[in-house]
Enzyme design. Structure first.
Site, PDB file in Angstrom:
ATOM      1  N   ALA A 180       0.826  -1.209   0.078  1.00  0.00           N
ATOM      2  CA  ALA A 180       0.121  -0.125   0.036  1.00  0.00           C
ATOM      3  C   ALA A 180       0.879   1.334   0.028  1.00  0.00           C
ATOM      4  O   ALA A 180       2.030   1.008   0.136  1.00  0.00           O
ATOM      5  CB  ALA A 180      -1.013   0.064   1.268  1.00  0.00           C
ATOM      6  N   GLN A 197       1.489   3.504   2.005  1.00  0.00           N
ATOM      7  CA  GLN A 197       2.451   3.666   3.186  1.00  0.00           C
ATOM      8  C   GLN A 197       2.908   2.470   3.942  1.00  0.00           C
ATOM      9  O   GLN A 197       3.160   2.228   4.882  1.00  0.00           O
ATOM     10  CB  GLN A 197       1.663   4.399   4.137  1.00  0.00           C
ATOM     11  CG  GLN A 197       1.630   6.070   4.028  1.00  0.00           C
ATOM     12  CD  GLN A 197       2.959   6.762   4.375  1.00  0.00           C
ATOM     13  OE1 GLN A 197       3.661   6.222   4.794  1.00  0.00           O
ATOM     14  NE2 GLN A 197       3.005   7.825   3.662  1.00  0.00           N
ATOM     15  N   SER A 198       3.392   1.643   2.814  1.00  0.00           N
ATOM     16  CA  SER A 198       3.885   0.168   3.398  1.00  0.00           C
ATOM     17  C   SER A 198       5.221   0.377   3.931  1.00  0.00           C
ATOM     18  O   SER A 198       6.309   0.790   3.677  1.00  0.00           O
ATOM     19  CB  SER A 198       4.075  -0.493   1.990  1.00  0.00           C
ATOM     20  OG  SER A 198       4.805  -1.807   2.126  1.00  0.00           O
ATOM     21  N   ASN A 199       5.094  -0.316   5.338  1.00  0.00           N
ATOM     22  CA  ASN A 199       6.302  -0.493   5.797  1.00  0.00           C
ATOM     23  C   ASN A 199       7.282  -1.534   5.259  1.00  0.00           C
ATOM     24  O   ASN A 199       8.515  -1.580   5.087  1.00  0.00           O
ATOM     25  CB  ASN A 199       5.950  -1.094   7.265  1.00  0.00           C
ATOM     26  CG  ASN A 199       5.289  -0.052   7.967  1.00  0.00           C
ATOM     27  OD1 ASN A 199       5.485   1.157   8.095  1.00  0.00           O
ATOM     28  ND2 ASN A 199       3.902  -0.566   8.675  1.00  0.00           N
ATOM     29  N   ALA A 206       7.420  -2.191   1.949  1.00  0.00           N
ATOM     30  CA  ALA A 206       8.234  -1.427   0.734  1.00  0.00           C
ATOM     31  C   ALA A 206       9.569  -0.697   1.307  1.00  0.00           C
ATOM     32  O   ALA A 206      10.381  -0.753   0.798  1.00  0.00           O
ATOM     33  CB  ALA A 206       7.353  -0.450   0.263  1.00  0.00           C
TER      34      ALA A 206
END
Length: 334
Positions: free
Chosen positions: A73, A75-77, A79
């Protein structure tokens, strides 16, 4: 369980701390609450994905990959940590971010994890919500291979059997910490989403016969599909480790009553939980995973789900940098 036979990059700052939360315990009237600080794993401000990436990227390197591809998503942690480990290992990184919330807030679009994705040097592309993400990664991989790149695709959240090995390792680490402290853990609670963390924890706890039950607080899917997703992955992980049948269906439990309007969308309970941990324990949760996971635990405690004499451990999966993408949701001055 034959964990040592799998290649692993040992980059986690561990064992991560296991700390009591006396002020939160007192505010809620018991039981005794503890927190396993996997926000302190070290990579890119820490978080649970570090443990998964130790195994995934080791496999990528073993296969001769020079490029990592993953998705998440906005705000992916996951990523953010993938971008960081790619930088650390000298690999190219391509990230596909899916708009799962529809938020147009400037902080959500450009701050927090998104800012760090770019800072770590990742190539970032954005796609609309409900895009078939596995297909999108395969298409990108084919394009990059045509350019001569050697690609390795990491699933969302790092959640496959190889990634789940990171949380088998964590389960054994936590059980060893508890034994050395003389601590009897009555329940381990955490936020569950892409399933790799919970699957690994269940396999580790059941494979080692720790008798520590695991409860996942869902952040995305309803209970039945979430539990089924975790169970299937747990079975795959157990088979990979050479302990087929170690996990039974009843070992996989998720409570998905705290998702609210959807994945990544703030809830009053999440905002209360984030604020309580900050102001009572000086600990930052994140708004998507650990915040909703803690909101679920707080509500269960208020409803008397646990006895006052029990010891409950909350696994902090990290991601506090995501708070900077959600400043608009909190009632504090800018």
């Amino acid at each position: 369980m034959k964990l040592s036979k799998f290649p692993r990059l040992r980059i986690t700052h561990g064992p991560t701390p296991l700390e009591p939360m006396p002020r939160l315990s007192a505010a809620l009237g018991g039981p005794t609450l503890w927190i396993k600080r996997d926000d302190c794993t070290g990579l890119a401000t820490g978080g649970n994905k570090t443990r998964k990436l130790e195994y995934l990227v080791a496999e990528a390197l073993q296969q001769g990959a020079d490029t990592l591809i993953t998705q998440g998503a906005t705000q992916s942690n996951h990523a953010r940590q993938t971008a960081a480990i790619a930088a650390k290992m000298g690999l190219q990184c391509h990230i596909i971010l899916e708009d799962r919330t529809g938020y147009r807030h400037a902080d959500y679009q450009h701050s927090g994890n998104v800012f760090l994705d770019y800072l770590y040097g990742a190539h970032v592309s954005e796609v609309p919500g409900n895009t078939p993400m596995d297909a999108a990664m395969e298409t990108l991989a084919a394009h990059l291979r045509a350019q001569g790149r050697k690609t390795y695709i990491i699933p969302g959240g790092g959640s496959n059997a190889v990634g789940a090995l990171g949380y088998v390792t964590c389960a054994l680490e936590l059980a060893d910490q508890a034994m050395n402290m003389g601590l009897v853990i009555d329940s381990l609670v955490h936020a569950t989403g892409s399933a790799g963390t919970q699957a690994g924890l269940v396999v580790g706890m059941e494979g080692a016969r720790t008798q520590i039950p695991v409860l996942g607080i869902g952040v995305r899917a309803p209970r039945q599909p979430q539990e089924e997703k975790v169970f299937v992955l747990a079975q795959q992980t157990a088979e990979l480790l050479g302990v087929p049948g170690a996990v039974q269906r009843e070992h996989v439990v998720a409570n998905c009553d705290y998702i609210g309007e959807g994945y990544g969308i703030p809830t009053p309970g999440m905002m209360e939980a984030v604020t309580m941990l900050a102001q009572l324990e000086g600990i930052l949760l994140d708004p998507v995973y650990s915040g909703k996971g803690m909101a679920g635990l707080i509500d269960l405690l208020r409803k008397g789900h646990y006895r006052k004499d029990q010891n409950i451990v909350f696994l902090h999966t990290g991601g506090s940098v995501g708070l900077f993408g959600y400043q608009h949701a909190f009632p504090y001055p800018a």
